[in-house]
Design a protein around this motif. Structure first.
Motif: not given
Length: 187
Positions: A82, A85-86, A96-99, A101-103, A106, A109
């Motif tokens: 995480s 990737s961030y 920023e992360w896409t949704s 990527e966040l899921a 992320g 994190g």
């Protein structure tokens, strides 16, 4: 007490192994500008050392929590994924992360009880494969940059070199935690 001949024989057997495993030279990886190549060498060395430490863990070892405030090894590896990737997305792609990527990456994190409860039941290979995927993108992105970029400021007092140093030292810190957890695994 062992004889001098026995001690010397043992030393002659062990010394080549010690020398082969010696890590006394930082190199710059070919294909990168010199300073970025040195950082890549360090990032890859730490990732290899962590992977070697965990690659043979079974499911119970991957998910093991030695107390209520601890993190599992799986959670720690996912946290490394995480974090990298961030910073990869922020510094190499400027976004920023896409949704999605966040899921997917992320989720770890931050490390806490909720994250530890969510990150259970996946084999260690799952986390290591995610890290491989993220690292592949990091390496490709760093190849497109040069040392002038690496030394340039993101903002006053913060440059890209420091950001990637932080990713590296973050891995080193968690490598120590992983070693502690492994020492506490039930037998």
């Amino acid at each position: 007490m062992k004889s001098l001949k026995t001690k010397i024989s043992l030393l002659l057997i062990v010394l080549p192994v010690i020398l082969l495993n010696a890590q006394g030279e930082l190199k710059s990886v070919e294909g990168y500008s010199p300073n970025i190549g040195s950082m890549v060498y360090m990032l890859e060395d730490l990732k290899d050392r962590i992977t070697e430490q965990v690659k043979d863990l079974d499911q119970s070892q991957t998910d093991f929590l030695y107390d209520a405030n601890a993190n599992s090894i799986g959670s720690l590896i996912m946290h490394l994924v995480s974090t990298e990737s961030y910073y990869q997305v922020a510094t190499l792609e400027g976004r920023e992360w896409t949704s999605a990527e966040l899921a997917s990456v992320g989720v770890a994190g931050e490390l806490n009880a909720k994250v530890n409860s969510m990150l259970k039941g996946e084999p260690i290979g799952y986390y290591l494969d995610l890290w491989d995927d993220v690292r592949e993108k990091t390496l490709a992105g760093l190849k497109t940059k040069d040392d002038a970029w690496f030394s340039s400021n993101i903002e006053e007092g913060l440059n890209y070199r420091y950001i990637w140093y932080h990713v590296m030292e973050h891995s080193a810190n968690h490598m120590g935690q992983i070693g502690t957890i492994k020492n506490r695994l039930p037998e």
